[in-house]
Design a protein around this motif. Sequence first.
Motif, PDB file in Angstrom:
ATOM      1  N   ALA A  11       0.820  -1.217   0.000  1.00 37.16           N
ATOM      2  CA  ALA A  11       0.000   0.000   0.000  1.00 37.16           C
ATOM      3  C   ALA A  11       0.855   1.269   0.000  1.00 37.16           C
ATOM      4  O   ALA A  11       0.346   2.354  -0.275  1.00 37.16           O
ATOM      5  CB  ALA A  11      -0.947  -0.005   1.200  1.00 37.16           C
ATOM      6  N   MET A  12       2.140   1.152   0.290  1.00 36.48           N
ATOM      7  CA  MET A  12       3.041   2.308   0.315  1.00 36.48           C
ATOM      8  C   MET A  12       3.644   2.614  -1.048  1.00 36.48           C
ATOM      9  O   MET A  12       4.443   3.551  -1.175  1.00 36.48           O
ATOM     10  CB  MET A  12       4.157   2.072   1.332  1.00 36.48           C
ATOM     11  CG  MET A  12       3.693   2.001   2.751  1.00 36.48           C
ATOM     12  SD  MET A  12       5.112   1.704   3.834  1.00 36.48           S
ATOM     13  CE  MET A  12       4.289   0.951   5.227  1.00 36.48           C
ATOM     14  N   ALA A  13       3.294   1.847  -2.077  1.00 35.98           N
ATOM     15  CA  ALA A  13       3.852   2.074  -3.414  1.00 35.98           C
ATOM     16  C   ALA A  13       3.643   3.522  -3.834  1.00 35.98           C
ATOM     17  O   ALA A  13       2.574   4.099  -3.634  1.00 35.98           O
ATOM     18  CB  ALA A  13       3.224   1.124  -4.424  1.00 35.98           C
ATOM     19  N   GLY A  14       4.709   4.115  -4.385  1.00 34.97           N
ATOM     20  CA  GLY A  14       4.665   5.510  -4.817  1.00 34.97           C
ATOM     21  C   GLY A  14       5.065   6.499  -3.742  1.00 34.97           C
ATOM     22  O   GLY A  14       5.149   7.693  -4.017  1.00 34.97           O
ATOM     23  N   GLN A  15       5.348   6.007  -2.532  1.00 32.15           N
ATOM     24  CA  GLN A  15       5.688   6.884  -1.409  1.00 32.15           C
ATOM     25  C   GLN A  15       7.146   6.719  -0.985  1.00 32.15           C
ATOM     26  O   GLN A  15       7.721   5.633  -1.122  1.00 32.15           O
ATOM     27  CB  GLN A  15       4.820   6.551  -0.196  1.00 32.15           C
ATOM     28  CG  GLN A  15       3.340   6.721  -0.402  1.00 32.15           C
ATOM     29  CD  GLN A  15       2.579   6.276   0.841  1.00 32.15           C
ATOM     30  OE1 GLN A  15       3.018   6.452   1.966  1.00 32.15           O
ATOM     31  NE2 GLN A  15       1.413   5.682   0.616  1.00 32.15           N
ATOM     32  N   VAL A  16       7.702   7.796  -0.455  1.00 33.54           N
ATOM     33  CA  VAL A  16       8.998   7.681   0.225  1.00 33.54           C
ATOM     34  C   VAL A  16       8.755   6.857   1.469  1.00 33.54           C
ATOM     35  O   VAL A  16       7.889   7.195   2.288  1.00 33.54           O
ATOM     36  CB  VAL A  16       9.574   9.063   0.591  1.00 33.54           C
ATOM     37  CG1 VAL A  16      10.804   8.924   1.479  1.00 33.54           C
ATOM     38  CG2 VAL A  16       9.898   9.859  -0.665  1.00 33.54           C
ATOM     39  N   ILE A  17       9.482   5.755   1.602  1.00 34.46           N
ATOM     40  CA  ILE A  17       9.282   4.886   2.766  1.00 34.46           C
ATOM     41  C   ILE A  17      10.402   5.021   3.794  1.00 34.46           C
ATOM     42  O   ILE A  17      10.281   4.501   4.894  1.00 34.46           O
ATOM     43  CB  ILE A  17       9.102   3.409   2.366  1.00 34.46           C
ATOM     44  CG1 ILE A  17      10.343   2.875   1.652  1.00 34.46           C
ATOM     45  CG2 ILE A  17       7.845   3.235   1.527  1.00 34.46           C
ATOM     46  CD1 ILE A  17      10.365   1.358   1.499  1.00 34.46           C
ATOM     47  N   GLY A  18      11.485   5.712   3.425  1.00 34.86           N
ATOM     48  CA  GLY A  18      12.556   5.872   4.395  1.00 34.86           C
ATOM     49  C   GLY A  18      13.625   6.839   3.939  1.00 34.86           C
ATOM     50  O   GLY A  18      13.862   7.011   2.739  1.00 34.86           O
ATOM     51  N   THR A  19      14.250   7.462   4.930  1.00 34.07           N
ATOM     52  CA  THR A  19      15.387   8.352   4.720  1.00 34.07           C
ATOM     53  C   THR A  19      16.432   7.981   5.764  1.00 34.07           C
ATOM     54  O   THR A  19      16.103   7.831   6.942  1.00 34.07           O
ATOM     55  CB  THR A  19      14.973   9.827   4.879  1.00 34.07           C
ATOM     56  OG1 THR A  19      13.922  10.104   3.934  1.00 34.07           O
ATOM     57  CG2 THR A  19      16.134  10.769   4.644  1.00 34.07           C
ATOM     58  N   SER A  20      17.670   7.845   5.320  1.00 35.52           N
ATOM     59  CA  SER A  20      18.726   7.433   6.246  1.00 35.52           C
ATOM     60  C   SER A  20      19.303   8.630   6.992  1.00 35.52           C
ATOM     61  O   SER A  20      19.050   9.788   6.653  1.00 35.52           O
ATOM     62  CB  SER A  20      19.852   6.725   5.488  1.00 35.52           C
ATOM     63  OG  SER A  20      20.662   7.655   4.785  1.00 35.52           O
ATOM     64  N   ASP A  21      20.119   8.304   7.972  1.00 35.34           N
ATOM     65  CA  ASP A  21      20.956   9.307   8.610  1.00 35.34           C
ATOM     66  C   ASP A  21      22.046   9.712   7.614  1.00 35.34           C
ATOM     67  O   ASP A  21      22.259   9.049   6.601  1.00 35.34           O
ATOM     68  CB  ASP A  21      21.610   8.732   9.870  1.00 35.34           C
ATOM     69  CG  ASP A  21      20.603   8.371  10.947  1.00 35.34           C
ATOM     70  OD1 ASP A  21      19.536   9.020  11.015  1.00 35.34           O
ATOM     71  OD2 ASP A  21      20.876   7.426  11.712  1.00 35.34           O
ATOM     72  N   TRP A  22      22.754  10.783   7.921  1.00 36.25           N
ATOM     73  CA  TRP A  22      23.871  11.231   7.089  1.00 36.25           C
ATOM     74  C   TRP A  22      25.093  10.363   7.350  1.00 36.25           C
ATOM     75  O   TRP A  22      25.333   9.952   8.483  1.00 36.25           O
ATOM     76  CB  TRP A  22      24.198  12.691   7.364  1.00 36.25           C
ATOM     77  CG  TRP A  22      23.126  13.642   6.925  1.00 36.25           C
ATOM     78  CD1 TRP A  22      22.172  14.224   7.714  1.00 36.25           C
ATOM     79  CD2 TRP A  22      22.876  14.105   5.599  1.00 36.25           C
ATOM     80  NE1 TRP A  22      21.359  15.033   6.949  1.00 36.25           N
ATOM     81  CE2 TRP A  22      21.758  14.973   5.642  1.00 36.25           C
ATOM     82  CE3 TRP A  22      23.484  13.872   4.364  1.00 36.25           C
ATOM     83  CZ2 TRP A  22      21.255  15.608   4.519  1.00 36.25           C
ATOM     84  CZ3 TRP A  22      22.975  14.503   3.238  1.00 36.25           C
ATOM     85  CH2 TRP A  22      21.871  15.359   3.317  1.00 36.25           C
TER      86      TRP A  22
END
Length: 152
Positions: A11-22
């Motif tokens: 259901a999350m298709a098309g969405q940003v699902i995660g962003t990492s730390d730097w």
Amino acid sequence: MKTVSVEDMKAMAGQVIGTSDWLTIDQPMINAFADATGDHQFIHVDPERAAQTPFRGTIAHGFLTLSLFPRLYEMSDAPQCGGIRMGVNYGGNKVRFLTPVRSGKRVRGVFTLIELAEKRPGQFQQTLEFTVEIEGEDKPALVAEWIVQFFI
């Protein structure tokens, strides 16, 4: 790492699902990658010669940046489907190296779910857009469409 059901992930298709730390890409990391791959081109490993180029210093290998996919994914807040027994890289549909990563810069991964499909019972194929952003830069280092298969 947060776990979700396969249905919730689909259901999350098309969405940003995660962003990492730097993560800092420093010269020792670049040198180690050069040693591991045999790619010792001076723009990666010779700061004095690289300073004379338009890059004004050493830059990370594009393949080093691409190879950070699993590390940045693990560092991210992206959910994982529950019950995974094993996951493997399956390949990529496209990869574009857009901006060089200068030694000492920080990068992070942004992961967008393109598709999650069941290939056969218990075997799933997840296609992600993987963007590597460079801190303080307008354009990303790379954008790749990457495929992972996992087994539940």
